[in-house]
Design a protein around this motif. Structure first.
Motif, short mmCIF file in Angstrom:
data_model
loop_
_atom_site.label_atom_id
_atom_site.label_comp_id
_atom_site.label_asym_id
_atom_site.label_seq_id
_atom_site.Cartn_x
_atom_site.Cartn_y
_atom_site.Cartn_z
N CYS A 228 0.86 -1.18 0.00
CA CYS A 228 0.00 0.00 0.00
C CYS A 228 0.90 1.23 0.00
O CYS A 228 1.40 1.65 1.04
N ALA A 229 1.13 1.78 -1.18
CA ALA A 229 2.03 2.93 -1.32
C ALA A 229 1.57 4.10 -0.46
O ALA A 229 2.41 4.81 0.10
N ARG A 230 0.28 4.29 -0.33
CA ARG A 230 -0.24 5.43 0.43
C ARG A 230 0.11 5.34 1.91
O ARG A 230 0.05 6.35 2.62
N MET A 231 0.48 4.16 2.39
CA MET A 231 0.82 4.00 3.81
C MET A 231 2.33 3.85 3.99
O MET A 231 2.78 3.43 5.05
N ASN A 232 3.10 4.17 2.95
CA ASN A 232 4.54 4.02 2.99
C ASN A 232 5.19 5.20 2.28
O ASN A 232 4.51 6.02 1.67
N ASP A 233 6.50 5.25 2.35
CA ASP A 233 7.25 6.21 1.56
C ASP A 233 8.23 5.44 0.69
O ASP A 233 8.39 4.23 0.83
#
Length: 174
Positions: free
Chosen positions: A122-127
């Motif tokens: 989940c890209a939105r929850m990571n950098d």
């Protein structure tokens, strides 16, 4: 969209609206449409999760295979879904340095060769740095464990995409 409107959508409109909350898997939306009315966004999310959890291993792997490589060919040629493009761009995967792009391509290929499906996070929850770290670290997982990890990431992506489409505080009386 209000939840009451979601519950009134025709089959075709429901699948059109929710067909990509699980990347390129409109069959998921098609399957949960019959479970309407949903009393909350959480109930809609639960229906999707229940459907995914009930799939055999091959079906769950199929869901993972619908996901694009991160910063991969689909991004380069402009064929990512709008949702994936936004998610990848928000963490800078659309603007990798030459070195990062080479590393990402190698990691994508190594991961798929090892597990048989693309890396899903989940890209939105990571950098970006954490995504690179996770790609390397998760290579050590057993195939079954990694399949489950990928499915959990799919569910996170789904949850956020649902919240983009339906008011999070929406509830209806059944």
């Amino acid at each position: 969209m209000e939840l009451s409107r979601v519950n009134q959508l025709s089959y075709e409109d429901f699948v059109s609206t929710f067909g990509n909350v699980v990347e390129k898997c409109p069959i998921v939306a098609a399957a949960v449409w019959a479970r309407r009315p949903f009393g909350s966004v959480d109930a809609l999310e639960d229906a999707i999760s229940d459907f995914i959890d009930a799939l055999p291993e091959s079906g769950r792997e199929g869901i993972l295979r619908c996901h694009p490589d991160l910063a991969g060919r689909d991004l380069r040629v402009g064929t990512l879904t709008q949702e994936s493009l936004k998610e990848q761009a928000n963490v800078g995967l659309d603007a990798l340095t030459s070195e990062e792009a080479t590393s990402m391509a190698r990691l994508n290929e190594d991961y798929k060769a090892h597990f048989g499906f693309p890396f899903v996070i989940c890209a939105r929850m990571n950098d970006k740095p954490n995504i690179f770290r996770q790609m390397r670290a998760r290579m050590a997982n057993e195939r079954a464990a990694e399949r489950e990890r990928g499915i959990e990431e799919v569910k996170k992506i789904c949850r956020l995409r649902l919240r983009d489409l339906v008011h999070a505080d929406a509830r209806v009386t059944l």
